[in-house]
Design a protein around this motif. Structure first.
Motif, PDB file in Angstrom:
ATOM      1  N   ARG A 182       1.791   7.256   0.741  1.00  0.00           N
ATOM      2  CA  ARG A 182       1.869   8.618   0.732  1.00  0.00           C
ATOM      3  C   ARG A 182       0.182   9.182   0.462  1.00  0.00           C
ATOM      4  O   ARG A 182       0.074  10.198   0.433  1.00  0.00           O
ATOM      5  CB  ARG A 182       2.680   9.152  -0.525  1.00  0.00           C
ATOM      6  N   ASP A 183      -0.671   8.008   0.129  1.00  0.00           N
ATOM      7  CA  ASP A 183      -1.819   8.274   0.166  1.00  0.00           C
ATOM      8  C   ASP A 183      -2.374   8.404   1.402  1.00  0.00           C
ATOM      9  O   ASP A 183      -2.695   7.593   2.253  1.00  0.00           O
ATOM     10  CB  ASP A 183      -2.427   7.053  -0.730  1.00  0.00           C
ATOM     11  N   GLU A 184      -3.072   9.798   1.849  1.00  0.00           N
ATOM     12  CA  GLU A 184      -3.244  10.022   3.031  1.00  0.00           C
ATOM     13  C   GLU A 184      -4.752   9.303   3.576  1.00  0.00           C
ATOM     14  O   GLU A 184      -4.497   8.580   4.927  1.00  0.00           O
ATOM     15  CB  GLU A 184      -3.847  11.724   3.266  1.00  0.00           C
ATOM     16  N   TRP A 210       0.808  -1.068   0.019  1.00  0.00           N
ATOM     17  CA  TRP A 210      -0.154   0.049  -0.039  1.00  0.00           C
ATOM     18  C   TRP A 210       1.064   1.187   0.030  1.00  0.00           C
ATOM     19  O   TRP A 210       1.958   1.279   0.378  1.00  0.00           O
ATOM     20  CB  TRP A 210      -0.822  -0.070   1.245  1.00  0.00           C
ATOM     21  N   ASP A 211       0.236   2.255  -0.284  1.00  0.00           N
ATOM     22  CA  ASP A 211       0.933   3.525  -0.563  1.00  0.00           C
ATOM     23  C   ASP A 211       0.816   4.467   0.723  1.00  0.00           C
ATOM     24  O   ASP A 211      -0.143   4.986   0.893  1.00  0.00           O
ATOM     25  CB  ASP A 211       0.212   4.291  -1.780  1.00  0.00           C
ATOM     26  N   THR A 253      -5.447   6.050   2.419  1.00  0.00           N
ATOM     27  CA  THR A 253      -4.974   4.680   2.977  1.00  0.00           C
ATOM     28  C   THR A 253      -4.123   4.584   4.386  1.00  0.00           C
ATOM     29  O   THR A 253      -4.278   3.683   5.105  1.00  0.00           O
ATOM     30  CB  THR A 253      -4.318   4.064   1.830  1.00  0.00           C
ATOM     31  N   SER A 254      -3.310   5.631   4.262  1.00  0.00           N
ATOM     32  CA  SER A 254      -2.286   5.884   5.356  1.00  0.00           C
ATOM     33  C   SER A 254      -3.157   5.991   6.753  1.00  0.00           C
ATOM     34  O   SER A 254      -2.868   5.266   7.660  1.00  0.00           O
ATOM     35  CB  SER A 254      -1.391   6.916   5.188  1.00  0.00           C
TER      36      SER A 254
END
Length: 198
Positions: free
Chosen positions: A176-178, A173-174, A180-181
């Protein structure tokens, strides 16, 4: 040198000093007091612990702490640092990466640019821990080469049959993706803003 003795030695070094360079010297001295095969076993326990932490969720947590980027090597050094924090911290973070947000050694980095992190005490990487046993082995065996094939061959023999994941465990998962994070590591997402750390 069983797994409990490995963790005791790591934790003894943590009590000895917060400085990684001083801890390495401490570990090298202690390991050099042991027979060569025990030094090999120290490295095998280190490698096994590193393998246990090879997971996307933990990598994402590291990426968040580092401001959205963490290379393959950087993640290996992060895992070595995590091992260096002791068994309790390591086990908790492997089971629940977002728990890192509750650790003082991570919280003290929040809101600060990476350039201000002390390299010997605060920076959450410890590459040279991976070479400490090899140096002690060279000293004990009288081998001048700290990259001795004999040491690494002995480690490989000890690890034969032990399964290591070829790829990180779990789902990528990323960080940097708010959104998802925030779902994966909500506490770390709140502590470490990608924008302010760039």
């Amino acid at each position: 040198m069983d797994n409990d003795a490995f963790w005791r030695l790591i934790e003894d070094s943590l009590r000895y000093s917060p400085s990684r360079s001083r801890r390495e010297a401490f570990l090298a001295e202690r390991l050099a007091e042991l027979p060569a095969d025990h030094i090999v076993l120290f490295q095998t326990h280190l490698d096994i612990a590193c393998g246990r932490a090879y997971a996307w969720d933990l990598w994402g947590a590291a990426m968040r702490i580092f401001g959205g980027w963490c290379s393959d090597d950087g993640f290996e050094y992060f895992r070595l640092w995590l091992i260096g924090r002791g068994r309790t911290v390591f086990e908790r973070a492997v089971a629940e990466p977002d728990a890192l947000a509750g650790f003082a050694e991570v919280r003290c980095l929040a809101g600060r640019h990476r350039r201000t992190w002390s390299s010997d005490v605060e920076w959450p990487e410890w590459e040279s821990l991976d070479y400490t046993a090899a140096k002690a082995y060279a000293r004990v065996t009288g081998d001048d080469d700290e990259c001795s094939e004999g040491f690494y061959d002995a480690v490989e023999v000890r690890l034969s049959g032990h399964p290591f994941p070829r790829d990180p465990m779990g789902e990528r998962w990323d960080a940097r993706d708010e959104a998802t994070s925030a779902r994966k590591v909500p506490s770390l997402t709140e502590l470490f803003s990608i924008e302010t750390l760039r």
